[in-house]
Scaffold this motif. Structure first.
Motif, mmCIF file in Angstrom:
data_model
loop_
_atom_site.group_PDB
_atom_site.id
_atom_site.type_symbol
_atom_site.label_atom_id
_atom_site.label_comp_id
_atom_site.label_asym_id
_atom_site.label_seq_id
_atom_site.Cartn_x
_atom_site.Cartn_y
_atom_site.Cartn_z
ATOM 1 N N LEU A 107 23.069 -45.040 11.290
ATOM 2 C CA LEU A 107 22.549 -45.478 12.586
ATOM 3 C C LEU A 107 21.384 -44.615 13.068
ATOM 4 O O LEU A 107 20.370 -45.141 13.534
ATOM 5 C CB LEU A 107 23.667 -45.454 13.636
ATOM 6 N N VAL A 108 21.521 -43.282 12.966
ATOM 7 C CA VAL A 108 20.482 -42.400 13.525
ATOM 8 C C VAL A 108 19.407 -42.054 12.507
ATOM 9 O O VAL A 108 18.309 -41.629 12.873
ATOM 10 C CB VAL A 108 21.083 -41.102 14.097
ATOM 11 N N GLY A 109 19.705 -42.226 11.210
ATOM 12 C CA GLY A 109 18.762 -41.857 10.158
ATOM 13 C C GLY A 109 18.788 -40.356 9.898
ATOM 14 O O GLY A 109 19.524 -39.597 10.538
ATOM 15 N N ASP A 110 17.995 -39.945 8.951
ATOM 16 C CA ASP A 110 17.873 -38.530 8.587
ATOM 17 C C ASP A 110 16.398 -38.257 8.325
ATOM 18 O O ASP A 110 15.873 -38.554 7.254
ATOM 19 C CB ASP A 110 18.715 -38.242 7.337
ATOM 20 N N THR A 111 15.719 -37.698 9.326
ATOM 21 C CA THR A 111 14.273 -37.499 9.224
ATOM 22 C C THR A 111 13.911 -36.519 8.112
ATOM 23 O O THR A 111 12.847 -36.640 7.500
ATOM 24 C CB THR A 111 13.695 -36.992 10.554
ATOM 25 N N ILE A 131 15.282 -40.885 5.556
ATOM 26 C CA ILE A 131 16.233 -41.997 5.544
ATOM 27 C C ILE A 131 16.152 -42.693 6.899
ATOM 28 O O ILE A 131 16.346 -42.057 7.940
ATOM 29 C CB ILE A 131 17.667 -41.492 5.274
ATOM 30 N N PRO A 132 15.870 -44.004 6.916
ATOM 31 C CA PRO A 132 15.688 -44.698 8.195
ATOM 32 C C PRO A 132 17.006 -44.963 8.912
ATOM 33 O O PRO A 132 18.052 -45.152 8.288
ATOM 34 C CB PRO A 132 15.034 -46.017 7.786
ATOM 35 N N GLY A 133 16.947 -44.931 10.237
ATOM 36 C CA GLY A 133 18.086 -45.336 11.048
ATOM 37 C C GLY A 133 17.752 -46.638 11.754
ATOM 38 O O GLY A 133 16.825 -47.342 11.366
ATOM 39 N N VAL A 134 18.501 -46.954 12.780
ATOM 40 C CA VAL A 134 18.227 -48.143 13.589
ATOM 41 C C VAL A 134 17.334 -47.728 14.750
ATOM 42 O O VAL A 134 17.655 -46.792 15.488
ATOM 43 C CB VAL A 134 19.535 -48.765 14.127
ATOM 44 N N LYS A 135 16.204 -48.396 14.889
ATOM 45 C CA LYS A 135 15.240 -48.045 15.926
ATOM 46 C C LYS A 135 15.891 -48.080 17.298
ATOM 47 O O LYS A 135 16.551 -49.054 17.672
ATOM 48 C CB LYS A 135 14.048 -49.008 15.878
ATOM 49 N N GLY A 136 15.706 -46.980 18.037
ATOM 50 C CA GLY A 136 16.239 -46.915 19.390
ATOM 51 C C GLY A 136 17.608 -46.275 19.503
ATOM 52 O O GLY A 136 18.074 -46.001 20.608
ATOM 53 N N ALA A 170 33.276 -49.348 17.104
ATOM 54 C CA ALA A 170 33.487 -49.889 15.751
ATOM 55 C C ALA A 170 33.097 -48.785 14.777
ATOM 56 O O ALA A 170 31.951 -48.363 14.751
ATOM 57 C CB ALA A 170 32.626 -51.140 15.530
ATOM 58 N N ASN A 171 34.062 -48.294 13.978
ATOM 59 C CA ASN A 171 33.839 -47.014 13.283
ATOM 60 C C ASN A 171 33.211 -47.081 11.909
ATOM 61 O O ASN A 171 33.116 -46.061 11.228
ATOM 62 C CB ASN A 171 35.142 -46.216 13.225
ATOM 63 N N THR A 172 32.764 -48.255 11.475
ATOM 64 C CA THR A 172 32.006 -48.359 10.228
ATOM 65 C C THR A 172 30.854 -49.332 10.427
ATOM 66 O O THR A 172 30.862 -50.149 11.366
ATOM 67 C CB THR A 172 32.875 -48.867 9.052
ATOM 68 N N VAL A 173 29.887 -49.256 9.543
ATOM 69 C CA VAL A 173 28.760 -50.188 9.599
ATOM 70 C C VAL A 173 29.259 -51.625 9.528
ATOM 71 O O VAL A 173 28.804 -52.497 10.288
ATOM 72 C CB VAL A 173 27.770 -49.890 8.439
ATOM 73 N N GLU A 174 30.189 -51.876 8.619
ATOM 74 C CA GLU A 174 30.703 -53.246 8.469
ATOM 75 C C GLU A 174 31.382 -53.722 9.745
ATOM 76 O O GLU A 174 31.175 -54.869 10.191
ATOM 77 C CB GLU A 174 31.684 -53.314 7.286
ATOM 78 N N ALA A 175 32.194 -52.847 10.353
ATOM 79 C CA ALA A 175 32.901 -53.215 11.584
ATOM 80 C C ALA A 175 31.922 -53.473 12.725
ATOM 81 O O ALA A 175 32.132 -54.378 13.549
ATOM 82 C CB ALA A 175 33.888 -52.121 11.971
ATOM 83 N N ILE A 176 30.856 -52.704 12.771
ATOM 84 C CA ILE A 176 29.835 -52.908 13.806
ATOM 85 C C ILE A 176 29.269 -54.314 13.727
ATOM 86 O O ILE A 176 29.187 -55.037 14.730
ATOM 87 C CB ILE A 176 28.707 -51.864 13.665
ATOM 88 N N LYS A 224 23.378 -50.195 5.507
ATOM 89 C CA LYS A 224 24.157 -49.983 4.280
ATOM 90 C C LYS A 224 23.362 -49.158 3.278
ATOM 91 O O LYS A 224 23.910 -48.282 2.600
ATOM 92 C CB LYS A 224 24.569 -51.331 3.687
ATOM 93 N N LEU A 225 22.051 -49.416 3.189
ATOM 94 C CA LEU A 225 21.202 -48.633 2.292
ATOM 95 C C LEU A 225 21.125 -47.188 2.769
ATOM 96 O O LEU A 225 21.282 -46.251 1.968
ATOM 97 C CB LEU A 225 19.796 -49.241 2.227
#
Length: 260
Positions: free
Chosen positions: A179-183, A187-192, A205-211, A234-235
C-alpha cells in the motif's frame, strides 16, 4: 542452551563503514581502512553474540528475479564506488581468513539468502541474529527465533519493535508495503496512501486480497484511491516479501563457527 546463528549482511555493513571514512582522500587507503574496520566489527559481533554458526552474505552481481519482474526495481540508486565494488572479493577472503564463511549465490540478493537461512534455522529451534540496518528484514521478526541488530545504532529489533514502528504486525508488512510502497527500492505503493492510512486500511481488511474483495465497505474517498490497484499491490507485495525457500546448497553444519 539454544544455539545461535550470526548472519551478517556483508554489503550493508561494508558500505556503511566505507561511507564513514569519506574524509580519507586516498582511495586505496580508504579501502584498507574499511577492511580493517570490517574485521573489527566482525570481531565485536562474534564476541557479543557468541554464535554456534556464522556467515557473511553478499549480493550477486547479476540481475535478480525482482529486476526481471519489475525493471524499475532499485532504479536510480547511487551506485557503489568502482574501487569498493572491485574490492568485494578481497573482503570475502578476509572474512574467510577470520573463520567466517562468505556466501553469495548468482542471481539472488543477499536479502533472500539471509531470509532463507534464518527461516530454516528457526525451524530447527536455532536463534538467528541478522546484522543489518535494512528494515526489509523486519518482516521476519514475527518468528521469535529471528531477531535483527543494527550494529551502528547498537539497536535490536523484535516483533514488539515492529508493531511500535509500523502499527502492524511483522506478518502484515508485505501488505503494508504493498500500500505505501518502498521508495528505497523504487517499489510503488497506492497513490495517496501513506503509513497512517495504510494502518487504517489493514485494520479493516488485513491482506491485499481482502481489501479488494471488500472494496465497497470503504468510504468513497478511500475506495476511489484503491480502485484498480489490485495487480500493482500484488506485484509490490511480491517484490517486498523476502524468499525463505531459496535452494542455497549449503548445510548449516558447513557454517559452524569454531571459536578461537
Amino acid at each position: 542452551m539454544q544455539k545461535r546463528f550470526l548472519i551478517i549482511d556483508g554489503l550493508n555493513l561494508i558500505r556503511r563503514l566505507y561511507a564513514a571514512l569519506e574524509k580519507e582522500m586516498d582511495p586505496v587507503r580508504r579501502i584498507e581502512r574499511t577492511q580493517s574496520t570490517s574485521i573489527d566489527a566482525l570481531s565485536r559481533l562474534l564476541h557479543q553474540f557468541d554464535p554456534d554458526y556464522a556467515v557473511v552474505v553478499f549480493d550477486s552481481n547479476s540481475q535478480t528475479w525482482r529486476h526481471r519482474a519489475f525493471p524499475e526495481y532499485k532504479l536510480g540508486r547511487i551506485p557503489m564506488d568502482d574501487i569498493l565494488l572491485n574490492a568485494m572479493p578481497e573482503f570475502a577472503k578476509l572474512f574467510r581468513f577470520n573463520k567466517v564463511p562468505a556466501l553469495r549465490l548468482s542471481g539472488w540478493e543477499a536479502d533472500d539468502l539471509i531470509a532463507t537461512l534464518a527461516f530454516k534455522a528457526a525451524q530447527n529451534d536455532i536463534k538467528s541474529y541478522i546484522i543489518s540496518t535494512d528494515k526489509g528484514f523486519t518482516q521476519l521478526l514475527g518468528d521469535t527465533n529471528i531477531l535483527q541488530y543494527d550494529y551502528f545504532a547498537r539497536l535490536g529489533y523484535d516483533k514488539e519493535w515492529v508493531y511500535e514502528k509500523y502499527g502492524v504486525s511483522a506478518e502484515m508488512l508485505g501488505d503494508y508495503w504493498a500500500l505505501v510502497g518502498d521508495t528505497t527500492n523504487k517499489i510503488p505503493g497506492v497513490k495517496g496512501i501513506g503509513p497512517k492510512t495504510a494502518v487504517k486500511v489493514l485494520a479493516q481488511a488485513n491482506t491485499v486480497e481482502a481489501i479488494y474483495q471488500n472494496l465497497d465497505t470503504f468510504e468513497p474517498k478511500m475506495k476511489q484511491m484503491l480502485e484498480g490497484g489490485l495487480e500493482q499491490c500484488k506485484l509490490s507485495r511480491s517484490l517486498a516479501l523476502l524468499k525463505t525457500d531459496v535452494e542455497i546448497g549449503v548445510k548449516l553444519s558447513q557454517l559452524k563457527y569454531v571459536k578461537q
